[in-house]
Write a protein that holds these residues in place. Structure first.
Motif, PDB file in Angstrom:
ATOM      1  N   LEU A  26       0.835  -1.259   0.082  1.00 40.81           N
ATOM      2  CA  LEU A  26      -0.008   0.150  -0.032  1.00 40.81           C
ATOM      3  C   LEU A  26       0.886   1.223  -0.178  1.00 40.81           C
ATOM      4  N   THR A  27       0.279   2.504  -0.543  1.00 45.39           N
ATOM      5  CA  THR A  27       1.262   3.603  -0.595  1.00 45.39           C
ATOM      6  C   THR A  27       0.278   4.329   0.508  1.00 45.39           C
ATOM      7  N   ARG A  28       1.302   5.002   1.492  1.00 41.95           N
ATOM      8  CA  ARG A  28       0.623   5.492   2.513  1.00 41.95           C
ATOM      9  C   ARG A  28       0.114   6.985   2.222  1.00 41.95           C
ATOM     10  N   HIS A  29      -0.864   7.485   2.283  1.00 42.49           N
ATOM     11  CA  HIS A  29      -1.160   8.908   1.859  1.00 42.49           C
ATOM     12  C   HIS A  29      -1.729   9.291   3.377  1.00 42.49           C
ATOM     13  N   GLY A  30      -0.922  10.460   3.982  1.00 39.79           N
ATOM     14  CA  GLY A  30      -0.975  10.927   5.343  1.00 39.79           C
ATOM     15  C   GLY A  30      -1.633  12.555   5.195  1.00 39.79           C
ATOM     16  N   PRO A  31      -1.251  13.145   6.338  1.00 44.37           N
ATOM     17  CA  PRO A  31      -1.618  14.452   6.427  1.00 44.37           C
ATOM     18  C   PRO A  31      -1.151  15.526   5.094  1.00 44.37           C
ATOM     19  N   GLY A  32      -2.197  16.209   4.652  1.00 46.90           N
ATOM     20  CA  GLY A  32      -1.936  16.956   3.326  1.00 46.90           C
ATOM     21  C   GLY A  32      -2.405  16.156   2.037  1.00 46.90           C
ATOM     22  N   SER A  33      -2.839  14.945   2.295  1.00 47.62           N
ATOM     23  CA  SER A  33      -3.153  14.362   0.926  1.00 47.62           C
ATOM     24  C   SER A  33      -4.710  14.700   0.715  1.00 47.62           C
ATOM     25  N   SER A  34      -5.394  14.256  -0.553  1.00 45.79           N
ATOM     26  CA  SER A  34      -6.696  14.441  -0.782  1.00 45.79           C
ATOM     27  C   SER A  34      -7.614  13.570   0.057  1.00 45.79           C
ATOM     28  N   ASP A  35      -8.778  13.888   0.327  1.00 47.65           N
ATOM     29  CA  ASP A  35      -9.649  12.961   0.915  1.00 47.65           C
ATOM     30  C   ASP A  35      -9.849  11.870   0.185  1.00 47.65           C
ATOM     31  N   GLU A  36      -9.884  11.731  -1.055  1.00 45.16           N
ATOM     32  CA  GLU A  36     -10.003  10.588  -1.988  1.00 45.16           C
ATOM     33  C   GLU A  36      -8.601   9.570  -1.742  1.00 45.16           C
ATOM     34  N   GLY A  79       5.201 -17.732  -3.218  1.00 42.86           N
ATOM     35  CA  GLY A  79       6.422 -17.347  -2.362  1.00 42.86           C
ATOM     36  C   GLY A  79       6.313 -16.528  -1.269  1.00 42.86           C
ATOM     37  N   THR A  80       7.072 -16.120  -0.479  1.00 41.85           N
ATOM     38  CA  THR A  80       7.244 -15.309   0.540  1.00 41.85           C
ATOM     39  C   THR A  80       8.813 -14.627   0.362  1.00 41.85           C
ATOM     40  N   TYR A  81       8.370 -13.180   0.794  1.00 41.99           N
ATOM     41  CA  TYR A  81       9.778 -12.464   0.617  1.00 41.99           C
ATOM     42  C   TYR A  81       9.855 -11.185   1.551  1.00 41.99           C
ATOM     43  N   SER A  82      10.971 -10.781   1.482  1.00 41.14           N
ATOM     44  CA  SER A  82      11.088  -9.667   2.786  1.00 41.14           C
ATOM     45  C   SER A  82      10.313  -8.668   2.673  1.00 41.14           C
ATOM     46  N   ALA A  83       9.853  -8.023   3.808  1.00 42.20           N
ATOM     47  CA  ALA A  83       9.040  -6.822   3.924  1.00 42.20           C
ATOM     48  C   ALA A  83       9.748  -5.476   3.597  1.00 42.20           C
ATOM     49  N   GLN A  84      10.992  -5.504   3.229  1.00 42.28           N
ATOM     50  CA  GLN A  84      11.781  -4.501   3.032  1.00 42.28           C
ATOM     51  C   GLN A  84      11.850  -3.972   1.637  1.00 42.28           C
ATOM     52  N   VAL A  85      10.809  -4.290   0.826  1.00 34.65           N
ATOM     53  CA  VAL A  85      10.765  -3.958  -0.586  1.00 34.65           C
ATOM     54  C   VAL A  85       9.380  -3.361  -0.824  1.00 34.65           C
ATOM     55  N   THR A  86       9.431  -2.781  -2.085  1.00 36.22           N
ATOM     56  CA  THR A  86       8.083  -2.158  -2.526  1.00 36.22           C
ATOM     57  C   THR A  86       7.371  -2.768  -3.679  1.00 36.22           C
TER      58      THR A  86
END
Ligand SMILES: [Zn+2]
Lengths: 109, 186
Positions: A26-36, A79-86
């Motif tokens: 997931l891409t995090r959308h925090g403060p300052g992002s649009s409502d959508e 498969g399973t893989y590292s959490a440190q990748v996007t």
């Protein structure tokens, strides 16, 4: 019964040793992002009947978060893989493409 | 110092009191970490899912950044001092966690089956052998379990659930409850 191999300790972990963490990448959308964008980040999930990328934690084990790719219809684990990748590693994308010809990870994002 | 919980049935089960436990956290892959273990306590660095023993001392792999050191209780202050001396100002931490967890010992050819009844781990002799160390779930609580030698298993759980775990183990070892799943016992 779901069994996932933890990429950090190598244990073949039973589902009951794991804590589910929902959809991965997931891409995090925090403060300052649009409502959508914020609504999408917070609430909207793919929930596919097919190939899915998930986060899991080896809670009753080494304690680490990791990623898993599996098919929610056939229950095949790719498969399973590292959490440190996007994005998933190429070998896992190739394995998915073997049973899902034309699978395109980018297009699903 | 230990309390015998059960002698009849599938296994001999006892609590092990007075054991010292030290958590060592840091980058296991680093040469520094390996050196601290070797030079302070003459212990090797175990790989994932494994443990190693040197006399009364042992060390188990807990996580990519953590090992659990087992020493006799009275050796804890000296062991900690030796560890910290070798750590110096490097980013490795050593903490006495002896009171955090309760320890059990299971012995006998049926011990493997007692554990297998309570955990999702594959306890087949070929998969769980002397030197295996695994954190897992025992019924509803987290534990770490290891095999020290043939028919001898160690187990730690958080002290707050020690009575629960003792009850589980004794119940799973009840006389006449053998399933005979593994060729070696039951
Ligand atoms: Zn793990």
């Amino acid at each position: 019964m779901l069994r996932l191999t933890c990429p950090y300790c190598g244990a073949a972990a039973d589902e009951t040793e794991l804590t589910p963490g929902g959809e991965a990448h997931l891409t995090r959308h925090g403060p300052g992002s649009s409502d959508e964008a914020f609504e999408g980040y917070l609430f909207l999930r793919k929930n596919p009947y097919g190939v899915h990328f998930e986060r899991w934690r080896h809670a009753h084990g080494c304690g680490k978060w990791f990623h898993a790719a599996r098919d929610t219809r056939s229950l095949q684990v790719f498969g399973t893989y590292s959490a440190q990748v996007t994005r998933p590693p190429q070998d896992i994308i190739d394995r998915i493409a073997a049973t899902h010809p034309g699978f395109d990870w980018e297009a699903g994002q | 110092m230990s309390e015998l919980l059960c002698t009849e049935g599938l296994a001999r089960i006892e609590t092990v009191s007075g054991r010292g436990m030290i958590t060592l956290k840091g980058e296991l892959e680093s040469r520094r970490f390996r050196n601290v273990l070797a030079k302070a306590l003459d212990l090797p660095l175990p790989g994932p899912l494994s443990c190693a023993f040197n006399g009364a001392r042992g060390v188990g792999w807990m996580a990519p950044d953590e090992v659990l050191i087992l020493v006799p209780g009275e050796e804890v202050p000296e062991a900690l001092a030796r560890l910290r001396n070798k750590i110096g100002d490097h980013h490795i931490t050593a903490v006495d966690v002896s009171d955090a967890r309760a320890q059990f010992r299971l012995t006998g050819p049926g011990a493997r089956e007692v554990l297998a009844k309570l955990s999702p781990v594959d306890f087949a002799p070929a998969r769980f052998a002397p030197g295996t160390f695994r954190r897992t779930r025992l019924a509803q609580v987290p534990v770490a379990v290891w095999q020290k030698e043939e028919d001898v298993f160690g187990l730690v759980c958080f002290r707050s659930v020690a009575d629960y775990v003792a009850g589980l183990l004794v119940n799973a070892a009840a006389p006449g409850s053998g399933v005979g799943y593994f060729a070696s016992g039951g």
